[in-house]
Design an enzyme around this catalytic site. Structure first.
Site, PDB file in Angstrom:
ATOM      1  N   ARG A   1       0.905  -1.079   0.123  1.00 19.08           N
ATOM      2  CA  ARG A   1       0.064  -0.173  -0.005  1.00 19.08           C
ATOM      3  C   ARG A   1       0.744   1.314   0.021  1.00 19.08           C
ATOM      4  NH1 ARG A   1      -4.509  -0.947   3.131  1.00 19.08           N
ATOM      5  NH2 ARG A   1      -4.871   1.557   2.759  1.00 19.08           N
TER       6      ARG A   1
ATOM      7  N   HIS B   1      -8.011   8.023  10.231  1.00 12.95           N
ATOM      8  CA  HIS B   1      -7.510   6.588  10.178  1.00 12.95           C
ATOM      9  C   HIS B   1      -6.041   6.629  10.113  1.00 12.95           C
ATOM     10  CE1 HIS B   1     -11.853   4.974   9.069  1.00 12.95           C
ATOM     11  NE2 HIS B   1     -12.004   5.504  10.248  1.00 12.95           N
TER      12      HIS B   1
ATOM     13  N   CYS C   1      13.606   2.149  20.252  1.00 11.89           N
ATOM     14  CA  CYS C   1      13.781   1.135  21.118  1.00 11.89           C
ATOM     15  C   CYS C   1      14.242  -0.116  20.308  1.00 11.89           C
ATOM     16  CB  CYS C   1      12.697   1.010  22.027  1.00 11.89           C
ATOM     17  SG  CYS C   1      11.327   0.168  21.486  1.00 11.89           S
TER      18      CYS C   1
HETATM   19  C1  BJW Z   1     -16.261   6.383  -5.700  1.00  9.97           C
HETATM   20  C2  BJW Z   1     -15.340   6.278  -6.813  1.00  9.97           C
HETATM   21  C3  BJW Z   1     -15.218   7.427  -7.386  1.00  9.97           C
HETATM   22  C4  BJW Z   1     -15.594   4.321  -5.873  1.00  9.97           C
HETATM   23  N1  BJW Z   1     -15.946   8.584  -7.110  1.00  9.97           N
HETATM   24  N2  BJW Z   1     -17.184   7.332  -5.415  1.00  9.97           N
HETATM   25  C5  BJW Z   1     -21.827  -1.733  14.756  1.00  9.97           C
HETATM   26  C6  BJW Z   1     -22.017  -0.170  14.814  1.00  9.97           C
HETATM   27  C7  BJW Z   1     -21.110   0.743  15.016  1.00  9.97           C
HETATM   28  C8  BJW Z   1     -19.587   0.507  14.922  1.00  9.97           C
HETATM   29  C9  BJW Z   1     -19.198  -0.675  14.914  1.00  9.97           C
HETATM   30  C10 BJW Z   1     -20.237  -1.814  14.813  1.00  9.97           C
HETATM   31  N3  BJW Z   1     -19.613  -3.049  14.781  1.00  9.97           N
HETATM   32  C11 BJW Z   1     -18.217  -2.811  14.676  1.00  9.97           C
HETATM   33  C12 BJW Z   1     -18.213  -1.459  14.941  1.00  9.97           C
HETATM   34  C13 BJW Z   1     -16.811  -0.580  14.811  1.00  9.97           C
HETATM   35  C14 BJW Z   1     -15.920  -0.510  13.604  1.00  9.97           C
HETATM   36  C15 BJW Z   1     -16.818  -0.362  12.439  1.00  9.97           C
HETATM   37  O1  BJW Z   1     -17.421   0.712  12.166  1.00  9.97           O
HETATM   38  N4  BJW Z   1     -17.155  -1.589  11.873  1.00  9.97           N
HETATM   39  C16 BJW Z   1     -18.152  -1.843  10.649  1.00  9.97           C
HETATM   40  C17 BJW Z   1     -17.634  -2.356   9.661  1.00  9.97           C
HETATM   41  C18 BJW Z   1     -19.452  -2.071  11.265  1.00  9.97           C
HETATM   42  N5  BJW Z   1     -15.251   0.691  13.745  1.00  9.97           N
HETATM   43  C19 BJW Z   1     -14.075   0.759  14.283  1.00  9.97           C
HETATM   44  O2  BJW Z   1     -13.609  -0.204  14.743  1.00  9.97           O
HETATM   45  C20 BJW Z   1     -13.449   2.084  14.310  1.00  9.97           C
HETATM   46  N6  BJW Z   1     -12.802   2.252  15.658  1.00  9.97           N
HETATM   47  C21 BJW Z   1     -13.983   2.315  16.626  1.00  9.97           C
HETATM   48  O3  BJW Z   1     -15.155   2.384  16.401  1.00  9.97           O
HETATM   49  O4  BJW Z   1     -13.704   2.904  17.662  1.00  9.97           O
HETATM   50  C22 BJW Z   1     -14.424   2.997  18.881  1.00  9.97           C
HETATM   51  C23 BJW Z   1     -15.070   4.055  19.168  1.00  9.97           C
HETATM   52  C24 BJW Z   1     -14.983   5.228  18.210  1.00  9.97           C
HETATM   53  C25 BJW Z   1     -15.523   6.456  18.519  1.00  9.97           C
HETATM   54  C26 BJW Z   1     -16.563   6.703  19.311  1.00  9.97           C
HETATM   55  C27 BJW Z   1     -16.785   5.608  20.115  1.00  9.97           C
HETATM   56  C28 BJW Z   1     -15.974   4.349  20.078  1.00  9.97           C
HETATM   57  C29 BJW Z   1     -12.206   2.033  13.621  1.00  9.97           C
HETATM   58  C30 BJW Z   1     -12.321   1.745  12.262  1.00  9.97           C
HETATM   59  C31 BJW Z   1     -10.786   1.592  11.363  1.00  9.97           C
HETATM   60  C32 BJW Z   1     -11.187   1.233   9.807  1.00  9.97           C
HETATM   61  N7  BJW Z   1     -10.009   0.962   9.385  1.00  9.97           N
HETATM   62  C33 BJW Z   1     -10.066   0.767   7.906  1.00  9.97           C
HETATM   63  C34 BJW Z   1      -8.518   0.435   7.504  1.00  9.97           C
HETATM   64  C35 BJW Z   1      -7.514   1.808   7.851  1.00  9.97           C
HETATM   65  C36 BJW Z   1      -6.112   1.279   7.213  1.00  9.97           C
HETATM   66  C37 BJW Z   1      -6.125   1.119   5.920  1.00  9.97           C
HETATM   67  O5  BJW Z   1      -6.347   1.715   4.878  1.00  9.97           O
HETATM   68  O6  BJW Z   1      -5.779  -0.090   5.762  1.00  9.97           O
HETATM   69  O7  BJW Z   1     -10.207   2.133   7.369  1.00  9.97           O
HETATM   70  S1  BJW Z   1     -11.115  -0.446   7.227  1.00  9.97           S
HETATM   71  C38 BJW Z   1     -11.425   0.530   5.975  1.00  9.97           C
HETATM   72  O8  BJW Z   1     -12.761   1.081   5.753  1.00  9.97           O
HETATM   73  C39 BJW Z   1     -10.387   1.872   5.867  1.00  9.97           C
HETATM   74  C40 BJW Z   1     -11.478   2.888   5.401  1.00  9.97           C
HETATM   75  O9  BJW Z   1     -11.001   4.006   5.882  1.00  9.97           O
HETATM   76  C41 BJW Z   1     -12.693   2.642   5.756  1.00  9.97           C
HETATM   77  C42 BJW Z   1     -13.995   3.187   5.072  1.00  9.97           C
HETATM   78  O10 BJW Z   1     -14.157   2.732   3.793  1.00  9.97           O
HETATM   79  P1  BJW Z   1     -14.385   3.570   2.754  1.00  9.97           P
HETATM   80  O11 BJW Z   1     -13.347   4.792   2.472  1.00  9.97           O
HETATM   81  O12 BJW Z   1     -15.795   3.991   2.851  1.00  9.97           O
HETATM   82  O13 BJW Z   1     -14.069   2.662   1.291  1.00  9.97           O
HETATM   83  P2  BJW Z   1     -14.990   1.561   0.567  1.00  9.97           P
HETATM   84  O14 BJW Z   1     -14.323   0.894  -0.076  1.00  9.97           O
HETATM   85  O15 BJW Z   1     -15.969   0.986   1.751  1.00  9.97           O
HETATM   86  O16 BJW Z   1     -16.224   2.609  -0.124  1.00  9.97           O
HETATM   87  C43 BJW Z   1     -15.396   3.299  -1.340  1.00  9.97           C
HETATM   88  C44 BJW Z   1     -16.651   4.121  -1.914  1.00  9.97           C
HETATM   89  O17 BJW Z   1     -16.310   5.025  -3.008  1.00  9.97           O
HETATM   90  C45 BJW Z   1     -17.819   3.255  -2.500  1.00  9.97           C
HETATM   91  O18 BJW Z   1     -19.144   3.486  -1.977  1.00  9.97           O
HETATM   92  C46 BJW Z   1     -17.950   3.619  -4.011  1.00  9.97           C
HETATM   93  O19 BJW Z   1     -19.089   3.575  -4.687  1.00  9.97           O
HETATM   94  C47 BJW Z   1     -17.077   4.837  -4.047  1.00  9.97           C
HETATM   95  N8  BJW Z   1     -16.268   5.144  -5.210  1.00  9.97           N
HETATM   96  N9  BJW Z   1     -14.659   5.087  -6.947  1.00  9.97           N
HETATM   97  C48 BJW Z   1     -16.669   8.532  -6.085  1.00  9.97           C
HETATM   98  N10 BJW Z   1     -14.187   7.488  -8.550  1.00  9.97           N
HETATM   99 ZN    ZN Z   2      10.041   1.907  20.450  1.00  8.76          ZN
END
Ligand code: BJW
Ligand code: ZN
Length: 289
Positions: free
Chosen positions: A73, A146, A201
């Site tokens: 990545r 993130h 470290c």
């Molecule tokens: C286009 C396009 C073009 C394509 N033009 N559009 C139930 C309820 C609530 C929360 C949870 C739950 N169960 C579990 C949770 C928590 C969990 C969560 O949300 N899970 C879900 C799967 C349900 N969340 C967490 O664990 C987060 N932390 C957390 O909740 O802490 C506790 C807390 C927080 C706050 C308050 C209280 C408590 C942390 C989440 C970390 C996500 N990490 C990742 C990896 C990051 C590192 C890496 O990059 O490797 O983040 S996962 C991945 O998903 C990455 C992204 O940032 C994230 C979102 O994805 P994104 O960006 O939306 O991508 P896609 O592929 O899903 O969508 C792309 C879109 O683009 C599509 O719609 C296409 O149509 C569109 N598109 N080309 C316009 N040209």
């Molecule tokens: Zn260290």
């Protein structure tokens, strides 16, 4: 659900009467730069297991797999260039440009992306213009909630040293392994001694990104901004990962408006007052131009 309107002049009228604007971006923003998304067609979580590669437990279990994935990545992001959508947001971030469309407004981009392309676009926009003296702002232009691919974090709880490191390759042990990952294969057996180490470290280091189950960054600042926002622009995110997925609905509940820019219908449409379907690298420059 009925399709919300796609009328640029109506959206621009809303921009013109908005005081506190937030953009929430996801992987679709960088798709035109050649960075794969996570869930859609060609998405990384269709090919690789998110729970093995993007959780602290997965890293503990097999740091070799995780580091290879993130090395790939990093190498992809280093070669990528920001696209027209990043550039449109970057220009809009500059108050003296934004105020022609949205007089007196504030703006912050909250991005879930870790590729650094929005920050690069902003640096370029800032460098290409003479900044008027009256342009001091008290809120951040970008929040990378993130984390960042190029932050390297010590995995030892007692150290926690973080440093920015965009070296390619990050270490010899990973050199060339990106070819395997792009072919869909990950090597589970690179010895930990050959993986990136903390420069302070010597412990095993990890990528400075936010994995599932971890707390996203800048949450206090984001909560304050969400509370006062009266317009939320949702760009290229599936709106499935929390807390980011909940911001547009919160802003809507507080009486604000929501505009969604996505290739296709998404969970974010639920809150949308405006919906611009199509590549955001086409729609966003027109809507913010
Ligand atoms: C286009 C396009 C073009 C394509 N033009 N559009 C139930 C309820 C609530 C929360 C949870 C739950 N169960 C579990 C949770 C928590 C969990 C969560 O949300 N899970 C879900 C799967 C349900 N969340 C967490 O664990 C987060 N932390 C957390 O909740 O802490 C506790 C807390 C927080 C706050 C308050 C209280 C408590 C942390 C989440 C970390 C996500 N990490 C990742 C990896 C990051 C590192 C890496 O990059 O490797 O983040 S996962 C991945 O998903 C990455 C992204 O940032 C994230 C979102 O994805 P994104 O960006 O939306 O991508 P896609 O592929 O899903 O969508 C792309 C879109 O683009 C599509 O719609 C296409 O149509 C569109 N598109 N080309 C316009 N040209
Ligand atoms: Zn260290």
């Amino acid at each position: 659900m009925a399709t919300p309107p796609t009328i640029i002049p109506a959206f621009q009228a809303t921009l013109g009467s908005s005081s506190h604007i937030l953009a929430i971006a996801g992987a679709g923003l960088s798709a035109a730069s050649g960075i794969p998304t996570f869930r859609g067609h060609g998405g990384m979580w269709r090919k690789y297991d998110a729970m093995s590669l993007a959780t602290p437990e997965g890293f503990h279990e097999n740091p070799s797999l995780v580091w290879q994935f993130y090395h790939y990545r990093r190498e992809t992001a280093l070669k990528a260039r920001f696209n027209a959508a990043h550039a449109a947001i970057a220009s809009f971030s500059l108050p003296w440009i934004r105020h022609t469309l949205a007089p007196g407004s504030t703006f912050t981009l909250i991005t879930q992306n870790v590729d650094g392309l929005s920050a690069r676009a902003l640096e370029t926009a800032e460098a290409s213009m003479t900044i008027p003296e009256s342009s001091t702002e008290d809120q951040p232009r970008i929040l990378e909630m993130h984390g960042r691919l190029f932050d390297v974090l010590c995995s030892s709880g007692s150290c926690q040293h973080v440093e920015y490191n965009a070296t390619s390759p990050i270490c010899e042990g990973l050199d060339g392994t990106e070819e395997m990952v792009s072919g869909g294969t990950l090597d589970p057996d690179i010895p930990v001694e050959s993986l990136p180490r903390c420069s302070k470290c010597g412990s095993l280091a990890r990528p400075g990104v936010v994995w599932f189950g971890e707390m996203p960054q800048h949450l206090d600042t984001i909560d304050q901004l969400v509370k006062r926002a009266d317009l939320c622009i949702v760009i290229g995110t599936s709106s499935t990962v929390y807390p980011a997925a909940g911001y547009a609905r919160k802003i809507k509940r507080n009486g604000g408006k929501v505009a969604v820019f996505n290739l296709e219908r998404s969970e974010g449409d639920e809150a949308a007052d405006y919906l611009f379907l199509g590549p955001c690298e086409d729609t966003l420059p027109r809507a913010l131009g």
